[in-house]
Structure formats: structure tokens, C-alpha cells
Write an enzyme that holds these catalytic residues in place. Structure first.
Site, PDB file in Angstrom:
ATOM      1  N   ASP A   1      20.071 -23.148  38.968  1.00 12.91           N
ATOM      2  CA  ASP A   1      19.704 -23.104  40.384  1.00 12.91           C
ATOM      3  C   ASP A   1      20.855 -22.631  41.276  1.00 12.91           C
ATOM      4  OD1 ASP A   1      17.044 -24.113  40.087  1.00 12.91           O
ATOM      5  OD2 ASP A   1      17.905 -26.081  39.708  1.00 12.91           O
TER       6      ASP A   1
ATOM      7  N   HIS B   1      23.737 -31.181  35.303  1.00 14.53           N
ATOM      8  CA  HIS B   1      22.456 -31.054  34.604  1.00 14.53           C
ATOM      9  C   HIS B   1      22.293 -32.247  33.672  1.00 14.53           C
ATOM     10  CE1 HIS B   1      19.418 -29.429  31.796  1.00 14.53           C
ATOM     11  NE2 HIS B   1      19.009 -28.766  32.858  1.00 14.53           N
TER      12      HIS B   1
END
Length: 448
Positions: free
Chosen positions: A384, A325
């Protein structure tokens, strides 16, 4: 000259016209992608809405120190909000929407009135329903954007940017996104797969998450609905710097209408680098289920992941989807909460073996990524990694994964739009681009 050839010629010419040497960016101190050399975002604004924390700055310019990720909504830790909802077994998306829009948590009376306001605004204009029927589009995000732009036509004060009017528009958008997405998918399913067409109206005694599942597929469990509700809570806001929210703030700073600004945010979220990652994780998970013989064999998993990172297996991009991320390093707080929900849902659906496999994949992907990079710098799974598996267990089709993201994030978008248009000292957002092409001498057309 044939028109088709002219298009090719223009495209070929643009190949050189678009080339910019990478060495020029540091020369002119340009932050590509509005990112600093240490990976942090360039500070371009101030907000009181969301706070995304993945590191702390060391004193005396000592760089960044990774810390467990935290996400705050109006100062409240989202993990505290989520765990309270899980403990009390109640729906919380409407409460979080109230918080993000107003800056305060509602009391019981305020929350009940707000839920009623959401339900009252869920039905669509008849013409909007007919237009969704006519579109029969395969991309729900495009239909969502068009339907949002169409709302301008039915709004008595579409260009009014007063705070009261923006709040009214925000509530209507939050209310209607579930209806637009559910209707658009059912029509897509009917026109593409020949399935029966169902247009179910929202119920006034259901939460937004329950109403969405009712309009989309009618049959669902309480855990399905509460899990979807928590997913919406976790994705409702993520600071002002994510691409779609920044898009909404940039366009809002011009003074344009709400519907144009939100449609721009939808366009941003549609991009595969922003809103489509959970689909890539699901596709990768299905591939790994088929290509790894023993789901408990760490050596077999590691070998396959190293082949993927070396661009030798799967889609040969060198990526493990759902890992890493831009801000979070040690952990993504949304993924931590979602993993708990996924475990409970897997028990209900009889998919515990698959969950255990996904959990092991998460662990080994992080280890393999560190080994491949040859660094001690850690990465974590992001939201996700588990969201697609959760959607799949609830029985939601891939065509609406990214629209579901929009259904949650519309809360953050509208909150940021209100803030952008109503803080003291507001200005149109207008950064600079340095031109690095030398001047040219004009040549008359007869001499070219």
C-alpha cells in the site's frame, strides 16, 4: 418512550454487554483475531494456491526468524512472474488468472483463447447497466457487491457448485469486475460532479488492464496500462488467511452460491483495516508534502514521524500508514516490485522529486518505528505504501482504489472457492466461541 431514545438506550446497554476482559483470552487459550502470541496466523486450513512467507520457524520451538518476504502463486515466485512480464514488456494479468484458476501456466494457444474468453464476457447485461445508472452511489464497493448479487438473476445455473460451473462463473466475474467498476465510477462522477457521462464498450483486442482504462477515462499511455496490469498481478492472490479470502472460503464451505460468497468477500475488503489502506497512505503523503519544508532533510522528517508516532501530529492515531505487515517483516515482495514500477512511471510523469521524497519517507519511517518501539525487530513497507501513488500518477481517482483491489483479488477469491468446494474431506467451517457470561434467572415482565 420515543423511538430515538429507545435506540440510544439499547446502544448504551450494549456498551456493558460487549465488555470482555482481555485476561480471559489467555485463560481459555483463545487466539484473538485467529493470531498466535508470536503474531503468526492460527493454522486453519491447507491450500495449493498462494503461499505468503515472511518468517521461518526455528527448531525445538525456538520461535520465528524473520526472512525477506516471498509470495508464491501455485508454487511460482511472484517476483519471477513480474520481472518476466516487465522484461518482455507484455501484459500478464490474464496469464496469472489462468495460473491461479488451473494450477498451471498456459501455453501461447491456451493464453490467447483465455484472453478471448475474458473479452467475450466483459459486457454487462442491459438491466445491470441500467441499475448501475439508477444507483448513482458514492461507494463503488457497494455498487460492485449489488451488481455481483444481481448476476445470480441472469445465471441459468446459479446454485450449481460443480467444478465446471464454478469455473464458468469465475471467468465471468473476473471479466465483468472492470466493466462494473468503470461504469459505476463514470456514473458517480456524472451525478456528483456534473461531468459528462461516458459509457464505453470494451474492445476485443485490448488486455483487461487496457480495457479498464479505456472504459474509465479513454486516454492513457502504454506504461500506464502495463503498470496497472502489474499491480493487478501483485494483488491477485495472498493466501487463504487474509480476511476477504477467508470470508469467501467460510461462506463457500456452507455450499452457498458463488455470488453470495463473492459479495461477502467484497464486504470484507471494503473494511478500512483490509482494503482501504492505500487511500490512507496517499492522504498521509499529501499531508507530509505540505508540512515538511525540506523534502531532503532527514532530521525534519524524523522529527515529524516521531510526533506522529507519539500521537502529536497528523491524525493523532500513532500510525504511519503503509508501514508494517501481519506476515512480512524484512520486506514485502509486492512492494519491492511496485517500487520499481513507481520509479519508471514517475520519470514518465515528471514526478521524480515526489518519488524521491516518498522513497526517503519509507526509509525514515522504518527507522523511526524501530526507535519508537525500542526494539531491533524490523518492519518493512507494504504494497500500500506505493500503490496509491502509482494509482494517482496513472490518473485514477481515490473512489476506485479499493474496487481496483477487488478487481485483482477476484481471481484469488474464485480460485479459493473452487478449492474449498472440491478438496477431499471438505467440511463446513465452524469454529467455537466460549461463553463467559454467568447464567441468569428469568424475571417475569411484570416484575422488571
Amino acid at each position: 418512550m420515543k423511538k430515538e431514545y429507545l435506540i440510544y438506550k439499547l446502544s448504551d446497554a450494549s456498551k456493558d454487554a460487549c465488555k470482555i476482559d482481555n485476561e480471559l483470552f489467555p485463560m481459555y487459550n483463545v487466539k484473538r483475531g485467529l493470531r498466535n502470541e508470536d503474531g503468526s496466523g492460527v493454522l486453519v486450513g491447507l491450500t495449493k494456491i498462494g503461499n505468503v512467507v515472511g518468517y521461518e520457524r526455528l527448531p525445538d520451538n525456538g520461535g520465528l526468524k524473520a526472512i525477506p518476504g516471498k509470495l508464491f502463486y501455485r508454487g511460482y515466485d511472484v517476483e519471477d512472474l513480474a520481472h518476466a512480464l516487465i522484461k518482455e514488456k507484455r501484459f500478464g494479468f490474464e496469464e496469472v488468472a489462468y495460473l491461479l484458476l488451473s494450477g498451471k501456466l498456459p501455453d501461447k494457444e491456451e493464453l490467447e483463447s483465455f484472453k478471448g474468453l475474458i473479452c467475450d464476457n466483459m459486457p454487462l447485461e442491459q438491466k445491470t447497466k441500467m441499475n448501475i445508472l439508477d444507483l448513482e452511489g458514492q461507494n463503488i464497493m457497494n455498487i460492485l457487491a449489488r451488481s455481483v448479487l444481481e448476476m445470480y438473476t441472469f445465471d441459468p445455473n446459479p446454485d450449481d457448485t460443480s467444478r465446471d460451473n464454478l469455473m464458468r462463473q469465475s471467468i465471468e466475474l473476473i471479466s465483468r469486475f472492470p466493466t462494473i467498476i468503470a461504469y459505476a465510477y463514470n456514473i458517480f462522477r456524472h451525478s456528483t460532479h456534473g461531468r459528462s457521462l461516458h459509457i464505453r464498450h470494451p474492445h476485443e483486442n485490448l488486455s483487461l488492464a487496457e480495457n479498464f482504462l479505456h472504459m474509465l477515462k479513454k486516454d492513457f499511455t502504454e506504461l500506464d496500462a502495463r503498470t496497472l496490469d502489474l499491480l493487478l498481478v501483485l494483488q491477485a492472490e495472498h493466501g487463504g488467511g487474509n480476511n476477504s479470502t477467508f470470508t469467501v472460503r467460510v461462506t463457500s464451505s456452507t455450499g452457498t452460491d458463488t455470488y453470495s460468497s463473492i459479495a461477502a468477500g467484497i464486504g470484507s475488503l471494503k473494511g478500512p483495516l483490509h482494503g482501504g489502506a492505500n487511500i490512507q497512505v496517499v492522504d498521509m503523503f499529501h499531508h507530509l508534502k505540505e508540512n515538511i519544508g525540506d523534502w531532503k532533510n532527514v532530521d525534519e522528517i524524523d522529527t515529524y514521524f516521531m510526533r506522529m508516532l507519539n500521537k502529536e501530529a497528523y491524525n493523532k492515531t500513532g500510525l504511519i500508514y503503509g508501514i508494517g505487515h501481519a506476515v512480512y517483516t524484512i520486506s514485502d515482495p509486492r512492494a519491492v516490485v511496485l517500487k520499481e514500477l513507481a520509479r519508471d512511471l514517475a520519470k514518465e510523469k515528471g514526478r521524480e522529486e515526489e518519488f524521491a521524497f516518498l522513497e526517503l519517507l519509507e526509509e525514515r519511517a522504518i527507522e523511526c518505528f524501530a526507535k519508537h518501539k525500542g526494539t531491533k525487530k524490523r518492519v518493512s513497507s507494504n504494497v500500500d505504501f506505493y500503490s496509491g501513488f502509482v494509482y494517482e500518477m496513472i490518473g485514477l481517482p481515490q473512489e476506485i482504489y479499493t474496487p481496483l483491489f477487488a478487481m485483482a483479488r477476484i481471481v484469488g477469491w474464485t480460485a479459493h472457492r473452487i478449492e474449498e468446494l472440491h478438496f477431499d474431506g471438505k467440511r463446513i467451517i465452524r469454529p467455537a466461541y466460549k461463553n463467559v457470561l454467568e447464567e441468569a434467572t428469568y424475571v417475569p415482565i411484570s416484575e422488571r
